[in-house]
Design an enzyme around this catalytic site. Structure first.
Site, PDB file in Angstrom:
ATOM      1  N   GLN A  86       0.726  -1.312   0.143  1.00 25.24           N
ATOM      2  CA  GLN A  86      -0.107   0.042  -0.228  1.00 25.24           C
ATOM      3  C   GLN A  86       0.927   1.417  -0.187  1.00 25.24           C
ATOM      4  O   GLN A  86       0.377   2.369  -0.211  1.00 25.24           O
ATOM      5  CB  GLN A  86      -0.905   0.036   1.241  1.00 25.24           C
ATOM      6  CG  GLN A  86      -1.780  -0.970   1.297  1.00 25.24           C
ATOM      7  CD  GLN A  86      -2.536  -1.272   2.715  1.00 25.24           C
ATOM      8  OE1 GLN A  86      -3.781  -0.785   2.917  1.00 25.24           O
ATOM      9  NE2 GLN A  86      -2.023  -1.883   3.633  1.00 25.24           N
ATOM     10  N   ASN A  87       2.203   1.084   0.227  1.00 22.17           N
ATOM     11  CA  ASN A  87       2.897   2.305   0.428  1.00 22.17           C
ATOM     12  C   ASN A  87       3.538   2.611  -0.997  1.00 22.17           C
ATOM     13  O   ASN A  87       3.484   2.261  -2.096  1.00 22.17           O
ATOM     14  CB  ASN A  87       4.511   1.720   1.006  1.00 22.17           C
ATOM     15  CG  ASN A  87       4.108   1.370   2.536  1.00 22.17           C
ATOM     16  OD1 ASN A  87       3.066   1.536   2.950  1.00 22.17           O
ATOM     17  ND2 ASN A  87       4.962   0.471   2.872  1.00 22.17           N
ATOM     18  N   HIS A 104      -1.605   1.818  -4.229  1.00 22.52           N
ATOM     19  CA  HIS A 104      -1.966   3.231  -3.811  1.00 22.52           C
ATOM     20  C   HIS A 104      -1.071   4.169  -4.633  1.00 22.52           C
ATOM     21  O   HIS A 104      -1.090   5.403  -4.281  1.00 22.52           O
ATOM     22  CB  HIS A 104      -1.878   3.784  -2.405  1.00 22.52           C
ATOM     23  CG  HIS A 104      -2.998   2.660  -1.692  1.00 22.52           C
ATOM     24  ND1 HIS A 104      -3.012   2.599  -0.569  1.00 22.52           N
ATOM     25  CD2 HIS A 104      -4.238   2.293  -2.308  1.00 22.52           C
ATOM     26  CE1 HIS A 104      -4.140   1.725  -0.169  1.00 22.52           C
ATOM     27  NE2 HIS A 104      -4.819   1.433  -0.933  1.00 22.52           N
ATOM     28  N   GLY A 169       2.816  -4.319   8.878  1.00 17.03           N
ATOM     29  CA  GLY A 169       2.575  -2.893   8.939  1.00 17.03           C
ATOM     30  C   GLY A 169       1.614  -2.144   8.493  1.00 17.03           C
ATOM     31  O   GLY A 169       1.704  -1.154   7.868  1.00 17.03           O
TER      32      GLY A 169
HETATM   33  N1  APR Z   1       6.803  -2.179  12.342  1.00 23.54           N
HETATM   34  C1  APR Z   1       5.747  -2.957  11.630  1.00 23.54           C
HETATM   35  N2  APR Z   1       4.433  -2.221  11.914  1.00 23.54           N
HETATM   36  C2  APR Z   1       4.553  -0.846  12.360  1.00 23.54           C
HETATM   37  C3  APR Z   1       5.551  -0.321  13.030  1.00 23.54           C
HETATM   38  C4  APR Z   1       6.970  -0.857  12.915  1.00 23.54           C
HETATM   39  N3  APR Z   1       7.991  -0.466  13.510  1.00 23.54           N
HETATM   40  N4  APR Z   1       4.961   0.874  13.754  1.00 23.54           N
HETATM   41  C5  APR Z   1       3.688   0.900  13.316  1.00 23.54           C
HETATM   42  N5  APR Z   1       3.360  -0.126  12.711  1.00 23.54           N
HETATM   43  C6  APR Z   1       1.992  -0.562  12.208  1.00 23.54           C
HETATM   44  C7  APR Z   1       0.913   0.156  13.096  1.00 23.54           C
HETATM   45  O1  APR Z   1       0.919  -0.554  14.448  1.00 23.54           O
HETATM   46  C8  APR Z   1      -0.254  -0.049  12.318  1.00 23.54           C
HETATM   47  O2  APR Z   1      -0.695  -1.248  12.282  1.00 23.54           O
HETATM   48  O3  APR Z   1       1.719   0.153  11.105  1.00 23.54           O
HETATM   49  C9  APR Z   1       0.615   0.125  10.946  1.00 23.54           C
HETATM   50  C10 APR Z   1       0.272   1.444  10.324  1.00 23.54           C
HETATM   51  O4  APR Z   1      -1.231   1.621   9.817  1.00 23.54           O
HETATM   52  P1  APR Z   1      -1.492   3.024   8.923  1.00 23.54           P
HETATM   53  O5  APR Z   1      -0.945   4.277   9.238  1.00 23.54           O
HETATM   54  O6  APR Z   1      -3.273   2.714   8.781  1.00 23.54           O
HETATM   55  O7  APR Z   1      -1.103   2.608   7.665  1.00 23.54           O
HETATM   56  P2  APR Z   1      -1.634   1.865   6.480  1.00 23.54           P
HETATM   57  O8  APR Z   1      -2.232   0.665   6.934  1.00 23.54           O
HETATM   58  O9  APR Z   1      -0.635   1.348   5.345  1.00 23.54           O
HETATM   59  O10 APR Z   1      -2.533   2.599   5.821  1.00 23.54           O
HETATM   60  C11 APR Z   1      -3.120   2.178   4.508  1.00 23.54           C
HETATM   61  O11 APR Z   1      -4.316   4.326   4.279  1.00 23.54           O
HETATM   62  O12 APR Z   1      -4.109   6.755   4.288  1.00 23.54           O
HETATM   63  C12 APR Z   1      -4.140   5.519   3.506  1.00 23.54           C
HETATM   64  O13 APR Z   1      -3.301   5.476   1.240  1.00 23.54           O
HETATM   65  C13 APR Z   1      -2.715   5.443   2.661  1.00 23.54           C
HETATM   66  O14 APR Z   1      -1.845   3.258   1.930  1.00 23.54           O
HETATM   67  C14 APR Z   1      -2.196   3.958   3.055  1.00 23.54           C
HETATM   68  C15 APR Z   1      -3.552   3.351   3.767  1.00 23.54           C
END
Ligand code: APR
Length: 232
Positions: A86-87, A104, A169
């Site tokens: 998703q990154n 994304h 993550g």
């Molecule tokens: N290692 C692993 N996971 C981690 C770490 C780490 N060091 N630090 C944080 N996390 C976890 C958090 O606990 C959380 O579950 O990473 C996750 C981040 O979640 P989000 O911030 O919601 O990010 P993501 O799930 O990628 O968001 C999805 O949302 O805003 C949109 O397009 C954007 O691609 C993104 C999508």
């Protein structure tokens, strides 16, 4: 053994790139409605461009971490391993991963305003007003909320062939990306690596949850999977 790795912002957290929904996340500092929706792009494109220019600069200054490197090692050791993310950063590629499916979009590219998959490279700041060869205004190659996810069908096909799905993550809050787990076969082994509490929902009892940071949990699991697959 067909392994699929599915990552979110957490895999890049230890490279210094912000997640979205953690306490210090990007959506605590910026309103999604101002910088990451189709309406925001139509209403204030310059603000969107400067937001993504700042995130591109951060990404260029960041380095892949042990999790990105372990995922690239897994791809090399076990043929057919795919990475879906998703990154929008390019840390998987800079760690050595190939053929990464970005659901994304990608910060290091811009796209046509009329063809969502027609991209050009962008390794520095975008200058709002520059045009795509097709004549349309260039825009960040980012899937804004409210827009289609062109590579989601491909991601579902990949997940549907997984013997092992490794989720790293992601809070599993955003759809359709989070529904990828539903496309894994019923007998697929699912691992989730996250120090927090992602939304595992009714998958909870099928999931092996490794409550660790990516840089700790991913290398450990990769070694285990390489052993299981008979790779080196
Ligand atoms: N290692 C692993 N996971 C981690 C770490 C780490 N060091 N630090 C944080 N996390 C976890 C958090 O606990 C959380 O579950 O990473 C996750 C981040 O979640 P989000 O911030 O919601 O990010 P993501 O799930 O990628 O968001 C999805 O949302 O805003 C949109 O397009 C954007 O691609 C993104 C999508």
């Amino acid at each position: 053994m067909k392994i699929v790795v599915f990552t979110g912002a957490g895999v890049s957290a230890e490279s210094g790139l912000g997640t979205f929904r953690d306490s210090d996340g990007l959506w605590e500092k910026y309103r999604v409605e101002d910088v990451c929706t189709h309406e925001a792009w139509l209403r204030n494109p310059e603000l969107c461009v400067s937001f993504y220019n700042a995130r591109r600069r951060d990404t260029l200054a960041a380095k892949p971490n042990a999790a990105h490197l372990a995922i690239a090692k897994l791809q090399k050791a076990v043929a057919g391993t795919r990475v879906i993310t998703q990154n929008v950063d390019d840390l998987h590629e800079r760690a050595g991963s190939t053929d990464v499916v970005h659901l994304h979009g990608e910060l290091m590219k811009l796209r046509s305003s009329i063809d969502e998959t027609d991209t050009v490279p962008c390794l520095g700041d975008q200058h709002y007003g520059d045009r795509h060869p097709d004549g349309s205004l260039l825009r960040p190659y980012i899937v804004f909320f409210g827009e289609g996810v062109p590579y989601f069908p491909l991601a579902c096909e990949i997940a549907a062939e997984a013997d092992v799905l490794v989720v790293v993550g992601t809070s599993l809050n955003v759809y359709p990306a989070a529904s990828l787990l539903q496309y894994a076969p019923g007998n697929a082994k699912i691992y989730v690596i996250d120090p927090g509490h992602p939304e595992m929902g009714y998958y909870r009892d099928r999931i092996t949850f490794i409550q660790e940071k990516a840089s700790v949990g991913v290398p450990q699991l990769v070694e285990q999977l390489i052993q299981q697959a008979g790779g080196k």
